[in-house]
Design a protein around this motif. Sequence first.
Motif, short mmCIF file in Angstrom:
data_model
loop_
_atom_site.label_atom_id
_atom_site.label_comp_id
_atom_site.label_asym_id
_atom_site.label_seq_id
_atom_site.Cartn_x
_atom_site.Cartn_y
_atom_site.Cartn_z
N GLY A 157 0.84 -1.19 0.00
CA GLY A 157 0.00 0.00 0.00
C GLY A 157 0.87 1.23 0.00
O GLY A 157 2.10 1.15 -0.10
N THR A 158 0.24 2.38 0.09
CA THR A 158 0.99 3.63 0.09
C THR A 158 0.52 4.50 1.25
O THR A 158 -0.60 4.37 1.74
CB THR A 158 0.80 4.41 -1.22
N CYS A 161 -8.34 0.38 7.98
CA CYS A 161 -7.09 0.04 8.66
C CYS A 161 -7.15 0.46 10.12
O CYS A 161 -8.09 1.13 10.57
CB CYS A 161 -5.89 0.68 7.95
N ALA A 162 -6.12 0.05 10.86
CA ALA A 162 -6.01 0.44 12.26
C ALA A 162 -5.82 1.95 12.35
O ALA A 162 -5.01 2.51 11.62
CB ALA A 162 -4.83 -0.29 12.90
N LEU A 179 -2.84 3.11 6.11
CA LEU A 179 -2.29 2.55 4.87
C LEU A 179 -3.38 2.63 3.83
O LEU A 179 -4.56 2.46 4.13
CB LEU A 179 -1.86 1.10 5.08
N VAL A 180 -3.01 2.90 2.57
CA VAL A 180 -3.99 2.92 1.47
C VAL A 180 -3.64 1.79 0.50
O VAL A 180 -2.57 1.79 -0.10
CB VAL A 180 -3.98 4.27 0.72
N LEU A 181 -4.54 0.82 0.37
CA LEU A 181 -4.35 -0.29 -0.57
C LEU A 181 -4.87 0.12 -1.94
O LEU A 181 -5.78 0.94 -2.07
CB LEU A 181 -5.10 -1.52 -0.08
N GLU A 182 -4.27 -0.47 -2.97
CA GLU A 182 -4.69 -0.14 -4.34
C GLU A 182 -6.11 -0.63 -4.57
O GLU A 182 -6.41 -1.81 -4.40
CB GLU A 182 -3.76 -0.80 -5.35
N PRO A 183 -7.02 0.27 -4.96
CA PRO A 183 -8.41 -0.16 -5.18
C PRO A 183 -8.56 -0.85 -6.53
O PRO A 183 -7.70 -0.71 -7.42
CB PRO A 183 -9.18 1.16 -5.17
#
Length: 693
Positions: free
Chosen positions: A287-288, A384-385, A390-394
């Motif tokens: 993630g980013t 996320c916590a 964290l940003v996951l790729e959608p």
Amino acid sequence: MRTLMRTVRNLGILAHVDAGKTTLTERILYATGATHKRGEVHDGTTVTDFDPQERDRGITIFAAAVGCVWDGHRINLIDTPGHVDFSDEVARSLRVLDGAVVVFDAVAGVEPQSEAVWRQADRHGVPRIAFVNKLDRAGADLDTAVASLRERLGAVPLVVQLPIGREGGFTGVVDLVRMRALLWEGEGAGSYAEGPVPDALRDEAYRRRRLLEEAVAELHPVALEEFCTGSGVSDGTLAAALRDLTLGGEGVVVLCGAAYRDCGVEPLLDAVVAYLPSPADVPPVRGTLDGAVRERPADPGAPFAALVFKVQATATGRLSCLRVYAGTVRKGDAVLDMGTGRTERIGRILRVQADRHAEVDRASAGDIVAVVGLKGARAGTTLCAPGDPLVLEPPTVTDPVVSVAVEPRRGLDTDRLATALARLVEEDPSLTVRTDPETGQTVLSGMGELHLEVAVEKVRRAHGLEVRVGRPRVAYRETVVRGVSGLTYRHVKQDGGAGQFAHVVLDVEPADGEHESGDEDFVFRSAVVGGRVPQEYVRAVEAGCRDALAEGPLGGHPVTGVRVTLTDGATHVKDSSETAFRTAGRLALREALRASVVTLLEPVVEVTVTVPDDAVGGVLGDLAARRGRVSGSTTRAGTAVLTATVPLAELFGYASRLRGRTQGRGTFTTRPAGYAPVPAGVSEQVPKAASRG
């Protein structure tokens, strides 16, 4: 906990429409004891096709998650649609799956949509095994189907079974890994009998086992080492090598059967457990955060991270279906919604069994569950916590290509319709809703005629609304054929306060590559030297150019396939700003596009039509009248399969026309084939796009 994760399989069933994937899903649920009665598509009694429209139409429309247990392993299974109009539903499912079973028709082999879902799985890096279904049908042939995998998909098929009997006489398979025969003689789960390879097939079975060993040895060093000793590859080494090659995407294990007759289901489940990955086998999710790439391991003890891939409105509340990639979440926990930036609380956690749910206390890394209580989450949202964002790729969302105007029959229902459409878009991001600024009409856009029919019918049934629907319209594009160089534009504005000043010089030309692919390929670069335009103003010019691409000069359609180069410019010590340069970029590119040679593009699709031999002439004539270009024709078992590229706008109403020409015996499927220039005589009839203001 990681040991427990190794007993989980997150699996998708993928296929072309009518290849038998929903029937296979039903037989898997029955064989594992998850259901006690076989569901049938034609009876409308399947578990996964529970929506009334799916049962009425006899096709899968919405991805449905179910769970079962086989050989001590929990299998989370998603049955996906096979129709091209719902390919985004497949893509959203693939984003959260670890493996897939791709189902092929033993008569047709690789079909257009099975090729499309295969490519989708390639893009997501999803390991898969193949199941050649319907071996009991007339004309079924495993070798021909396998050849189509090799030729059309570029796959390396590793066939681990040999059919026993042909067509209606198909009764079982020879397992080439363990060299045994499996025969299905009765009804029900576990009804197959294991025995020695039949004498009549012994030589062929050993020949095929040798071919399998050779194919595996070419790709796997341990298998090669054993193979070179001259004694062949042992069963254990062969099975381990098949798993390694599947996980690495270097080969595709191929099994076969006839799901409707319960033949081949149990060995397929064994193969899912043996060859497809568990959540512990996949790499850490990436993630980013603030532009930096971060990884989070599939560990229940890691900080929580999950991706929402589907949102459903049910009678009991709003469900958010998610895949947990890391950490553990419990009922009542607070989670951070990275889409809205808000912290929300998990109300309930549910194991999903199609339209039925069972509440659980927690969900850990590797689980696919639904949660209740999230008000703002959308498909593609990262949860996320709160202390470890964290940003996951959608999942990617495809631009819609067909639009219809919708309005309530009663003016009093306008607000109810707006609410219903907003809920539709929440559940299906590939739908969009906007208001036409010229007519005031509400415009619903989607991936195809069937997609929109299903959406409108859902509004009618779920919300009790009567609506009127206009004629479908396709999404046109404009592109530059010949551009201009050195276009100069000065933006000067004085209105009493601080002024605005921006001077830009642009070159505009067609972008390299295939702009007909339908991608919004816009290339921007700066060739300014000496700092005449500061970098922050260069970015503003690019943003302004992107604004200008929303409306082309021919009819207000979006512009694609353009390269813009900022070659020079000038600033004012007091009056220049990012706002001024963004305005200059927008107005300069609009002027440049008006001075360029621009052409109109229309969406085209590849159509595969299957018709009786005696109807070919009439069907070819009809395709020609629809501006279709026939690219291929094959004949098999008294039917002809025609492939043609046809403008999407010409296909509205084709289903009923084809049925009429073939007395109901003709069928067709489509898949997107990008964009192509509109002929001059036709472009004059294309309606202009509504202004976006």
